[in-house]
Design a protein around this motif. Structure first.
Motif, PDB file in Angstrom:
ATOM      1  N   SER A   1       9.433   4.129  -9.735  1.00 11.79           N
ATOM      2  CA  SER A   1       9.018   5.538  -9.717  1.00 11.79           C
ATOM      3  C   SER A   1       8.017   5.813  -8.599  1.00 11.79           C
ATOM      4  O   SER A   1       7.525   6.941  -8.461  1.00 11.79           O
ATOM      5  CB  SER A   1       8.399   5.926 -11.055  1.00 11.79           C
ATOM      6  OG  SER A   1       7.133   5.310 -11.231  1.00 11.79           O
ATOM      7  N   GLY A   2       7.696   4.774  -7.797  1.00  9.09           N
ATOM      8  CA  GLY A   2       6.786   4.951  -6.679  1.00  9.09           C
ATOM      9  C   GLY A   2       5.383   4.438  -6.910  1.00  9.09           C
ATOM     10  O   GLY A   2       4.518   4.559  -6.042  1.00  9.09           O
ATOM     11  N   ILE A   3       5.112   3.859  -8.050  1.00  7.76           N
ATOM     12  CA  ILE A   3       3.783   3.304  -8.342  1.00  7.76           C
ATOM     13  C   ILE A   3       3.684   1.916  -7.721  1.00  7.76           C
ATOM     14  O   ILE A   3       4.620   1.107  -7.807  1.00  7.76           O
ATOM     15  CB  ILE A   3       3.558   3.254  -9.869  1.00  7.76           C
ATOM     16  CG1 ILE A   3       3.550   4.679 -10.443  1.00  7.76           C
ATOM     17  CG2 ILE A   3       2.256   2.546 -10.212  1.00  7.76           C
ATOM     18  CD1 ILE A   3       3.478   4.736 -11.954  1.00  7.76           C
ATOM     19  N   ASP A   4       2.547   1.607  -7.103  1.00  8.76           N
ATOM     20  CA  ASP A   4       2.401   0.326  -6.414  1.00  8.76           C
ATOM     21  C   ASP A   4       2.351  -0.836  -7.390  1.00  8.76           C
ATOM     22  O   ASP A   4       2.128  -0.664  -8.593  1.00  8.76           O
ATOM     23  CB  ASP A   4       1.141   0.334  -5.538  1.00  8.76           C
ATOM     24  CG  ASP A   4      -0.124   0.471  -6.360  1.00  8.76           C
ATOM     25  OD1 ASP A   4      -0.644  -0.551  -6.841  1.00  8.76           O
ATOM     26  OD2 ASP A   4      -0.581   1.630  -6.557  1.00  8.76           O
ATOM     27  N   LYS A   5       2.563  -2.054  -6.867  1.00  6.78           N
ATOM     28  CA  LYS A   5       2.650  -3.242  -7.706  1.00  6.78           C
ATOM     29  C   LYS A   5       1.373  -3.507  -8.490  1.00  6.78           C
ATOM     30  O   LYS A   5       1.414  -3.878  -9.658  1.00  6.78           O
ATOM     31  CB  LYS A   5       2.982  -4.465  -6.838  1.00  6.78           C
ATOM     32  CG  LYS A   5       4.395  -4.467  -6.298  1.00  6.78           C
ATOM     33  CD  LYS A   5       4.675  -5.756  -5.545  1.00  6.78           C
ATOM     34  CE  LYS A   5       6.123  -5.792  -5.045  1.00  6.78           C
ATOM     35  NZ  LYS A   5       6.415  -7.049  -4.319  1.00  6.78           N
ATOM     36  N   GLY A   6       0.237  -3.327  -7.830  1.00  6.58           N
ATOM     37  CA  GLY A   6      -1.032  -3.587  -8.523  1.00  6.58           C
ATOM     38  C   GLY A   6      -1.226  -2.684  -9.727  1.00  6.58           C
ATOM     39  O   GLY A   6      -1.591  -3.129 -10.816  1.00  6.58           O
ATOM     40  N   THR A   7      -0.948  -1.402  -9.527  1.00  9.49           N
ATOM     41  CA  THR A   7      -1.105  -0.452 -10.625  1.00  9.49           C
ATOM     42  C   THR A   7      -0.073  -0.688 -11.713  1.00  9.49           C
ATOM     43  O   THR A   7      -0.374  -0.586 -12.909  1.00  9.49           O
ATOM     44  CB  THR A   7      -0.985   0.995 -10.111  1.00  9.49           C
ATOM     45  OG1 THR A   7      -1.958   1.209  -9.083  1.00  9.49           O
ATOM     46  CG2 THR A   7      -1.215   1.989 -11.233  1.00  9.49           C
TER      47      THR A   7
END
Length: 427
Positions: A263-269
């Motif tokens: 959905s476009g959220i980065d890996k860390g988050t």
């Protein structure tokens, strides 16, 4: 066999644990047993959740194919079912405490030794050894709780569930940074978790020794009794409820981060969001069993947790990046059906032997039910390239989970249902 009139008692009376004789926990240092149970519970998931974040490194180093990596993902459920079914027989021979102690030894040895494995076959075999220890402990820890803490089933299941959730979250959160701190070698990152197993083993050995010194035999009342449990509708409902909640839990552990990343959220988050779903189970797993054990039945909790899941999956399907922290919390709350079903296992039988039979049946059959779910979710995603189908499938599964849970949550005892109707009339 209790008279038929017993089934008409009040819900609160039905919910109160009934045992064949008073607790003998006074024979042992109570605090030691409590610590031992908590330490064992912490060890029941790091075998699996410490491996996931390091799987790419393990595959590359051992030359593991994608097919074998997929097999590795299915090994936990298979081992939980297979070795879980063997646990009661072992407990009848040497006693539940001895079996759990041996389980902690198997976890310690398997986790440590697999970090030195030179090939895929040996790695899988040693992982299976550790999972065998997890499986027998999964089944028999509720038995020990019922036997030695019959009036405190709720609080002790709460402690057990909270410790299990803490171990799950801890291994998932720190495996990668811990591996980096130890030089970047996955072997150290996995092997270090053997320390938790060794600590649990050190705590269980004095309990085992004290048991033997007091002359308690394996065939005593704390060993599982034999019941025709397949006659019990509650036992079947419990197994189905357990299997469906396990399906959701394994899918979430395996795919939630990717859903957020897509959905476009980065890996860390996305990793932090997955951690939220697991961490929220720590406090809830302590509170929920206490609340559930105070009621005659637990149907309210079944409905509420399923509703959280439906809302969470709907949010992930239609607006995953819109309120990701809310969806993570809702899905995490839905997965708290696990401590709920553990509590119900402790309440749906009159004796420790009955709890053992119900525990192995519900978990053994339940884990078999859970095996196809993650595979099917992965296939749907691969076929469609989108998460609408998989998330809709998970939401749909919550309907039969709720229906089976409503049946399993009623104030009944499996010993009553397992007796043949003709025998019940004679009684």
């Amino acid at each position: 066999m209790p008279p038929a009139a017993d089934t008409t008692t009040s819900p609160r009376t039905e919910a109160r644990p009934q045992t064949e004789r008073p607790s003998t926990s006074a024979k042992y240092p109570g605090w030691l047993i409590v610590l031992a149970i908590a330490a064992a519970a912490v060890n029941l998931r790091p075998v699996v959740t410490s491996l996931g974040p390091l799987l790419d490194s393990v595959r590359a180093d051992l030359g593991m194919s994608s097919t074998l990596a997929g097999l590795l993902a299915a090994v936990p459920s298979l081992c939980f079912a297979l070795f879980g079914f063997l646990a009661p027989a072992a407990a009848r021979r040497i006693g539940p405490i001895a079996v759990i102690t041996a389980g902690m030894g198997a976890i310690t040895a398997g986790v440590l030794a697999r970090s030195f494995a030179g090939g895929t076959a040996v790695f899988l075999l040693l992982t299976a050894l550790a999972l065998a220890g997890v499986a027998v402990s999964n089944v028999l820890l509720p038995v020990v709780i019922k036997r030695y803490f019959p009036e405190k089933v709720g609080p002790m299941i709460g402690l057990y569930s909270m410790a299990l959730s803490a171990g799950t979250a801890l291994a998932a959160l720190v495996s990668v940074p811990l591996t980096s701190a130890l030089g970047g070698d996955w072997r150290y990152g996995l092997g270090v978790w053997a320390g938790l197993g060794a600590l649990a083993l050190v705590l269980w050995l004095p309990v085992l020794i004290a048991k033997r010194e007091r002359g308690e035999r394996a065939g005593s009342a704390d060993a599982p009794a034999k019941l025709p449990i397949t006659r019990s509708r509650t036992a079947w409902a419990m197994a189905g409820f357990f299997g469906l909640q396990a399906t959701g839990a394994y899918v979430v552990m395996g795919f939630l981060s990717k859903i957020f990343q897509d959905s476009g959220i980065d890996k860390g988050t996305s990793g932090a969001l997955l951690a939220v779903t697991m961490v929220i189970g720590v406090p809830v797993s302590f509170v929920l069993p206490n609340l559930a054990a105070r009621r005659g039945d637990q149907r309210l909790f079944v409905v509420v947790l399923a509703s959280f899941g439906i809302a969470g999956y709907a949010g992930l399907a239609f607006a995953p990046a819109g309120a990701p922290w809310v969806w993570a919390v809702l899905v995490g709350l839905s997965n708290c059906a696990f401590p709920l079903v553990l509590t119900m296992i402790g309440l749906r039988a009159r004796t420790a032997g009955g709890v053992a039979q119900l525990s192995v049946f519900a978990q053994g059959v339940g884990y078999l039910i859970s095996i196809p779910g993650p595979i099917l979710v992965g296939w749907i995603y691969q076929a469609t390239g989108r998460w609408y189908g998989p998330l809709g499938f998970l939401a749909l599964l919550l309907v039969p989970q709720m229906l089976l849970g409503l049946r399993a949550a009623r104030a009944r005892h499996i010993e009553d249902e397992a007796v043949h109707p003709a025998e019940r009339v004679k009684a």
